[in-house]
Design a protein around this motif. Structure first.
Motif, PDB file in Angstrom:
ATOM      1  N   ALA B  60     -38.978  -0.150 -42.270  1.00 40.13           N
ATOM      2  CA  ALA B  60     -40.227  -0.917 -42.418  1.00 40.13           C
ATOM      3  C   ALA B  60     -40.112  -2.249 -41.678  1.00 40.13           C
ATOM      4  O   ALA B  60     -41.057  -2.692 -41.012  1.00 40.13           O
ATOM      5  N   SER B  61     -38.944  -2.862 -41.761  1.00 41.05           N
ATOM      6  CA  SER B  61     -38.739  -4.151 -41.110  1.00 41.05           C
ATOM      7  C   SER B  61     -38.661  -4.001 -39.590  1.00 41.05           C
ATOM      8  O   SER B  61     -39.301  -4.747 -38.850  1.00 41.05           O
ATOM      9  N   LEU B  62     -37.891  -3.001 -39.129  1.00 40.57           N
ATOM     10  CA  LEU B  62     -37.754  -2.789 -37.680  1.00 40.57           C
ATOM     11  C   LEU B  62     -39.101  -2.463 -37.036  1.00 40.57           C
ATOM     12  O   LEU B  62     -39.370  -2.826 -35.909  1.00 40.57           O
ATOM     13  N   LYS B  63     -39.961  -1.751 -37.778  1.00 41.11           N
ATOM     14  CA  LYS B  63     -41.255  -1.341 -37.231  1.00 41.11           C
ATOM     15  C   LYS B  63     -42.378  -2.322 -37.588  1.00 41.11           C
ATOM     16  O   LYS B  63     -43.543  -2.054 -37.301  1.00 41.11           O
ATOM     17  N   ASP B  64     -42.041  -3.415 -38.261  1.00 34.07           N
ATOM     18  CA  ASP B  64     -43.042  -4.404 -38.689  1.00 34.07           C
ATOM     19  C   ASP B  64     -44.182  -3.767 -39.487  1.00 34.07           C
ATOM     20  O   ASP B  64     -45.368  -4.031 -39.224  1.00 34.07           O
TER      21      ASP B  64
END
Lengths: 139, 111
Positions: B60-64
């Motif tokens: 979720a963080s890597l893909k914003d």
């Protein structure tokens, strides 16, 4: 500039740490966000592959003004049939890994779709080396 | 629409990551396969899933992504929650299943 990360075999709580660190660096270097996405997807999939399948390994990321060059080097067991491993949906992941939502046979495809260049070399009993290149300049 | 704007309507529990409640929502993505989300979810999407481990937040963080909704009353693992707090990704919960959650969110977003 060179950045190196160690990847532990089987440690899913750390899977993605290298990608996350490298993403922060790319942001600081003001790399285009769309290109960062492609780099990070490629690196994350490679990183998870080492965690899920290899006996450990490392990631070496070289950044210059024109491209990001990533080497993912593991210490085995190696891929017997690379063509098969590249097939969408093909996976040798364990049941435990699949339960976590990994091992759907999409990883290498994701890398291929996001990288400008992907080179896989593997020797059974020795290890696998992925070279992933993403150009920083939009053409 | 921001993440905080769907909490009441969808009757969602906020488990953590509330710093991210002001994330703009661009849509949703429903999947339990991590590489599928990694390959196809766009930034700003709400991820609807039954996966409750830490790697969900990494993706979720890597893909914003805007937020994660856990379905069927599932709760996040402790390390997932800790990571969500650190990354500022809201982890939300619903008693509904994926089909219903997706449908409700879809209807909210096309208004």
């Amino acid at each position: 500039m060179r950045f190196e990360y160690t990847i532990e075999a089987g440690n899913f709580t750390k899977a993605g740490d290298a990608s996350s660190s490298f993403k922060k660096i790319l942001k600081q270097l003001n790399v285009d966000p769309q290109i960062i996405k492609r780099i990070v997807v490629s690196l994350y999939e490679g990183e998870v592959n080492i965690v899920a399948h290899a006996n450990g390994g490392k990631v070496i990321c070289d950044v210059d003004t024109s491209r990001v060059h990533m080497q993912l080097i593991d210490i085995g067991p190696g891929i017997p049939d690379i063509a098969k491993a590249m097939q969408a949906g093909y996976s040798t992941a364990s049941a435990k890994v699949r339960e976590m939502g990994f091992g759907a046979g999409m990883g290498l495809q994701n890398i291929k779709n996001n990288a400008d260049e992907l080179i896989i070399k593997s020797e059974v009993g020795v290890g696998t080396q992925l070279t992933i290149i993403v150009n920083l300049n939009k053409e | 629409m921001q993440v905080k704007d769907i909490i009441a309507t969808l009757n969602l529990t906020i488990f953590g990551g509330s710093q991210g409640l002001t994330h703009e929502i661009t849509g949703g993505y429903t999947s339990d396969l991590l590489s599928d989300v990694m390959g196809h979810a766009e930034n700003g999407k709400i991820w609807i899933t039954l996966q409750t481990h830490k790697n969900v937040i990494a993706i979720a963080s890597l893909k914003d992504l805007a937020a994660v909704i856990l379905i069927k009353g599932l709760e996040p693992d402790a390390d997932m929650l800790a990571q969500a707090e650190e990354e500022g990704i809201p982890v939300l919960g619903t008693m509904d299943q994926a089909f219903e959650t997706t449908g409700k969110l879809f209807n909210l977003l096309i208004r």
